[in-house]
Design an enzyme around this catalytic site. Structure first.
Site, PDB file in Angstrom:
ATOM      1  N   CYS A 111       4.697   6.539   5.708  1.00 53.10           N
ATOM      2  CA  CYS A 111       4.000   6.029   4.381  1.00 53.10           C
ATOM      3  C   CYS A 111       6.121   6.144   4.087  1.00 53.10           C
ATOM      4  O   CYS A 111       6.133   5.877   3.054  1.00 53.10           O
ATOM      5  CB  CYS A 111       3.091   6.650   3.701  1.00 53.10           C
ATOM      6  N   HIS A 236       5.881   7.029  -3.779  1.00 57.14           N
ATOM      7  CA  HIS A 236       4.847   6.219  -2.721  1.00 57.14           C
ATOM      8  C   HIS A 236       4.038   6.623  -3.493  1.00 57.14           C
ATOM      9  O   HIS A 236       3.045   7.100  -4.270  1.00 57.14           O
ATOM     10  CB  HIS A 236       4.836   7.039  -1.089  1.00 57.14           C
ATOM     11  N   ASN A 266      -3.154   2.874  -1.629  1.00 53.48           N
ATOM     12  CA  ASN A 266      -2.181   2.921  -0.342  1.00 53.48           C
ATOM     13  C   ASN A 266      -1.283   1.758   0.520  1.00 53.48           C
ATOM     14  O   ASN A 266      -2.488   2.099   1.523  1.00 53.48           O
ATOM     15  CB  ASN A 266      -2.524   4.507   0.199  1.00 53.48           C
TER      16      ASN A 266
HETATM   17  N1  ACO Z   1     -16.690   8.981  -1.560  1.00 50.22           N
HETATM   18  C1  ACO Z   1     -17.119  10.079  -2.330  1.00 50.22           C
HETATM   19  N2  ACO Z   1     -17.236  11.559  -1.358  1.00 50.22           N
HETATM   20  C2  ACO Z   1     -16.659  11.555  -0.716  1.00 50.22           C
HETATM   21  C3  ACO Z   1     -15.488   9.987  -1.063  1.00 50.22           C
HETATM   22  C4  ACO Z   1     -16.073   9.586  -1.091  1.00 50.22           C
HETATM   23  N3  ACO Z   1     -14.883   7.992  -0.519  1.00 50.22           N
HETATM   24  N4  ACO Z   1     -14.117  10.906   0.519  1.00 50.22           N
HETATM   25  C5  ACO Z   1     -14.779  12.154   0.742  1.00 50.22           C
HETATM   26  N5  ACO Z   1     -15.694  12.579  -0.183  1.00 50.22           N
HETATM   27  C6  ACO Z   1     -16.272  14.116  -0.501  1.00 50.22           C
HETATM   28  C7  ACO Z   1     -15.769  14.672   0.347  1.00 50.22           C
HETATM   29  O1  ACO Z   1     -16.994  14.795   1.530  1.00 50.22           O
HETATM   30  C8  ACO Z   1     -16.169  15.977  -0.477  1.00 50.22           C
HETATM   31  O2  ACO Z   1     -17.525  16.735   0.001  1.00 50.22           O
HETATM   32  P1  ACO Z   1     -18.496  17.824   0.123  1.00 50.22           P
HETATM   33  O3  ACO Z   1     -16.983  18.771  -0.879  1.00 50.22           O
HETATM   34  O4  ACO Z   1     -19.650  18.235  -0.541  1.00 50.22           O
HETATM   35  O5  ACO Z   1     -17.753  18.420   1.574  1.00 50.22           O
HETATM   36  C9  ACO Z   1     -15.954  16.017  -1.026  1.00 50.22           C
HETATM   37  O6  ACO Z   1     -15.630  14.336  -1.679  1.00 50.22           O
HETATM   38  C10 ACO Z   1     -14.525  16.668  -1.435  1.00 50.22           C
HETATM   39  O7  ACO Z   1     -13.274  15.616  -0.688  1.00 50.22           O
HETATM   40  P2  ACO Z   1     -11.694  16.229  -0.470  1.00 50.22           P
HETATM   41  O8  ACO Z   1     -11.252  15.893   0.741  1.00 50.22           O
HETATM   42  O9  ACO Z   1     -11.594  17.413  -0.568  1.00 50.22           O
HETATM   43  O10 ACO Z   1     -11.558  16.089  -1.737  1.00 50.22           O
HETATM   44  P3  ACO Z   1     -10.145  15.113  -2.490  1.00 50.22           P
HETATM   45  O11 ACO Z   1      -9.858  16.018  -3.735  1.00 50.22           O
HETATM   46  O12 ACO Z   1      -8.938  16.077  -1.936  1.00 50.22           O
HETATM   47  O13 ACO Z   1      -9.156  13.733  -2.833  1.00 50.22           O
HETATM   48  C11 ACO Z   1      -8.161  12.865  -1.344  1.00 50.22           C
HETATM   49  C12 ACO Z   1      -9.643  13.185  -1.360  1.00 50.22           C
HETATM   50  C13 ACO Z   1      -8.441  11.399  -1.777  1.00 50.22           C
HETATM   51  C14 ACO Z   1      -8.019  11.689   0.529  1.00 50.22           C
HETATM   52  C15 ACO Z   1      -6.637  13.177  -2.144  1.00 50.22           C
HETATM   53  O14 ACO Z   1      -7.071  14.818  -0.762  1.00 50.22           O
HETATM   54  C16 ACO Z   1      -5.929  12.549  -1.250  1.00 50.22           C
HETATM   55  O15 ACO Z   1      -5.017  11.724  -1.315  1.00 50.22           O
HETATM   56  N6  ACO Z   1      -4.661  13.342  -0.264  1.00 50.22           N
HETATM   57  C17 ACO Z   1      -3.247  12.977   0.738  1.00 50.22           C
HETATM   58  C18 ACO Z   1      -3.587  11.387   1.210  1.00 50.22           C
HETATM   59  C19 ACO Z   1      -1.842  11.353   0.588  1.00 50.22           C
HETATM   60  O16 ACO Z   1      -0.842  11.662   0.137  1.00 50.22           O
HETATM   61  N7  ACO Z   1      -1.955  10.696   2.335  1.00 50.22           N
HETATM   62  C20 ACO Z   1      -0.129  11.350   2.901  1.00 50.22           C
HETATM   63  C21 ACO Z   1       0.319   9.661   2.966  1.00 50.22           C
HETATM   64  S1  ACO Z   1      -0.933   8.720   3.946  1.00 50.22           S
HETATM   65  C22 ACO Z   1       0.405   7.531   5.780  1.00 50.22           C
HETATM   66  O17 ACO Z   1       1.316   7.762   5.627  1.00 50.22           O
HETATM   67  C23 ACO Z   1      -0.880   6.492   5.495  1.00 50.22           C
END
Ligand code: ACO
Length: 309
Positions: A111, A236, A266
Site C-alpha cells: 500500500c 492511503h 482499499n
Molecule cells: N463481517 C462481520 N464480522 C467480522 C468481519 C466481517 N467482514 N470480519 C471480522 N469480523 C468479526 C471478527 O471475527 C471478530 O469477531 P469476534 O469478536 O467474535 O472474534 C470481530 O468482527 C472483530 O474483529 P476485529 O478484527 O477485531 O475487527 P476490527 O475492528 O479490528 O476491524 C479491520 C478489522 C477492519 C481489518 C481493522 O482492524 C483494520 O482496518 N485494520 C488495518 C488494516 C490495514 O491498515 N491494512 C494495511 C494496508 S493493507 C495492504 O498493505 C495490502
C-alpha cells in the site's frame, strides 16, 4: 532541478461490488463493514487486467499533461498484484503505450507502493537522470483475496492511478519525503503460499496510525511546515477509522482530509493516485496548496511526502 506534477489519470473497473452483494457471499453485513471500515462498495476487474487498468490511467495522465508516451524516459509501476512474475507490469504498460527507449520497472511496497515510486521518480529527476516520468499505482486485488475469508475480502478493491512528473528548473512540487520499512513485522500483513492476503487487523490498525503520524510529523519538520499549514491530507485509504484517528492526532479538521474509501475500498498502491486525481478534478486542490501524502502497508512499509502542488 525540481519535480513538477503535470498530469494525473485513473482507471476503475466497471463492476461494482456492494456490501449487500458481499452479504450473500460471506457471513457479514453492510452495517459491520460500514461502521468498521467506512467502505460501502468497491470495484472488481472481471474483464480488465492490471496492465489494462494501468495503461488506461496512464493515457489519461499523459493526455492531461500534454505529453506523448514517446517523450517518457522512465516508467515506475507500484503493485502487489503484477500481471506476471516477469516481465514487470511496467514493461507491459510501456509496450501498450508505445513508449520507446524507456527505463521501466515495478516497485513492490504494497500500500506504500505509490509514494515509494513517486519518491524514486523525484530522486531520478533531481539527480538529472530523467526528465519525464510516468508513476503508476495499479492493483487487481480481487485476485489476491480469499473470497471465503470475511476478515479480508470485504476490504479490498481494484483500480489504477497514474501521475506524470516532469523536471523543472524553476521549482519543485516535492518538498520533502520519508520512507521506511520493517520486514521483521511481516507476519502482520503478508501473502500466503496461495498468494492470498492475510493480516492481523487489530495490530496493524494501531501500527498504521502511529507510523503514519510519525512519518507525517517528520516530513513536516523536514520542510519547516506546521500541520495547520497543510491544505489537504491524502492518506492511503485502508480504513476510515485509521484516517480519522490520524487526522485527529495531527489536529487536522475533516475538511482538510480526503476520503473516497466508501467508493473503492482499499486499492493498495492505487489508492493515493486515485485520490489525488479525484481531489484535483473536484477542485479540492489548487496550485500552490500544501498536500500531505502518507501510506502504510505490507512489508511493513510506510512513509510520507509533502507536495506544494
Ligand atoms: N463481517 C462481520 N464480522 C467480522 C468481519 C466481517 N467482514 N470480519 C471480522 N469480523 C468479526 C471478527 O471475527 C471478530 O469477531 P469476534 O469478536 O467474535 O472474534 C470481530 O468482527 C472483530 O474483529 P476485529 O478484527 O477485531 O475487527 P476490527 O475492528 O479490528 O476491524 C479491520 C478489522 C477492519 C481489518 C481493522 O482492524 C483494520 O482496518 N485494520 C488495518 C488494516 C490495514 O491498515 N491494512 C494495511 C494496508 S493493507 C495492504 O498493505 C495490502
Amino acid at each position: 532541478m525540481g519535480t513538477k506534477i503535470v498530469g494525473t489519470g485513473i482507471a476503475l473497473p466497471e463492476k461494482v461490488l456492494t456490501n449487500f452483494d458481499l452479504e450473500k457471499m460471506v457471513d457479514t453485513s453492510d452495517e459491520w463493514i460500514t461502521t468498521r471500515t467506512g467502505i460501502k462498495e468497491r470495484r472488481i476487474a472481471e474483464k480488465e487486467t492490471v496492465t489494462e487498468l494501468a495503461t488506461k490511467a496512464s493515457l489519461q495522465a499523459l493526455q492531461n499533461a500534454g505529453i506523448n508516451p514517446k517523450e517518457l524516459d522512465l516508467i515506475i509501476l507500484a503493485t502487489l498484484t503484477p500481471e506476471k512474475r516477469f516481465p514487470s507490469t511496467a514493461c507491459l504498460v510501456q509496450a501498450k503505450l508505445g513508449a520507446q527507449k524507456v527505463y521501466s520497472f515495478d516497485i513492490s511496497a504494497a500500500c506504500s507502493g505509490f509514494i515509494y515510486a513517486l519518491d524514486v521518480a523525484d530522486s531520478f529527476i533531481k539527480a538529472g537522470k530523467a526528465k519525464r516520468v510516468l508513476v503508476i499505482g495499479a492493483e487487481k486485488l480481487s485476485e489476491a483475496v480469499d473470497w471465503t475469508d470475511r476478515s479480508t475480502c470485504v476490504l479490498f478493491g481494484d483500480g489504477a492511478g497514474a501521475v506524470v512528473v516532469e523536471a523543472s528548473q524553476d521549482s519543485s512540487d516535492v518538498l520533502a519525503s520519508v520512507m521506511y520499512s520493517e520486514g521483521s513485522l511481516e507476519e502482520l500483513l503478508y501473502a500466503d503460499r496461495c498468494g492470498y492476503i492475510r493480516m492481523k487487523g487489530r495490530e496493524l490498525f494501531k501500527f498504521a496510525v502511529r507510523a503514519m503520524e510519525e512519518a507525517c510529523r517528520e516530513v513536516l519538520n523536514k520542510a519547516g511546515v506546521s500541520p495547520e499549514e497543510v491544505s489537504l491530507l491524502i492518506p492511503h485509504q485502508a480504513n476510515v477509522r485509521i484516517i480519522n484517528a490520524l487526522a485527529e492526532k495531527l489536529g487536522l479538521p475533516q475538511e482538510k482530509v480526503y476520503i473516497n474509501i466508501h467508493k473503492y475500498g482499499n486499492t493498495s498502491a492505487a489508492s493515493i493516485p486515485i485520490a489525488l486525481h479525484e481531489a484535483i478534478s473536484e477542485g479540492r486542490i489548487k496550485r500552490g496548496d500544501l498536500i500531505l501524502l502518507t501510506a502504510m502497508g505490507g512489508g511493513l512499509t510506510w512513509g510520507a511526502m509533502l507536495l506544494r502542488y
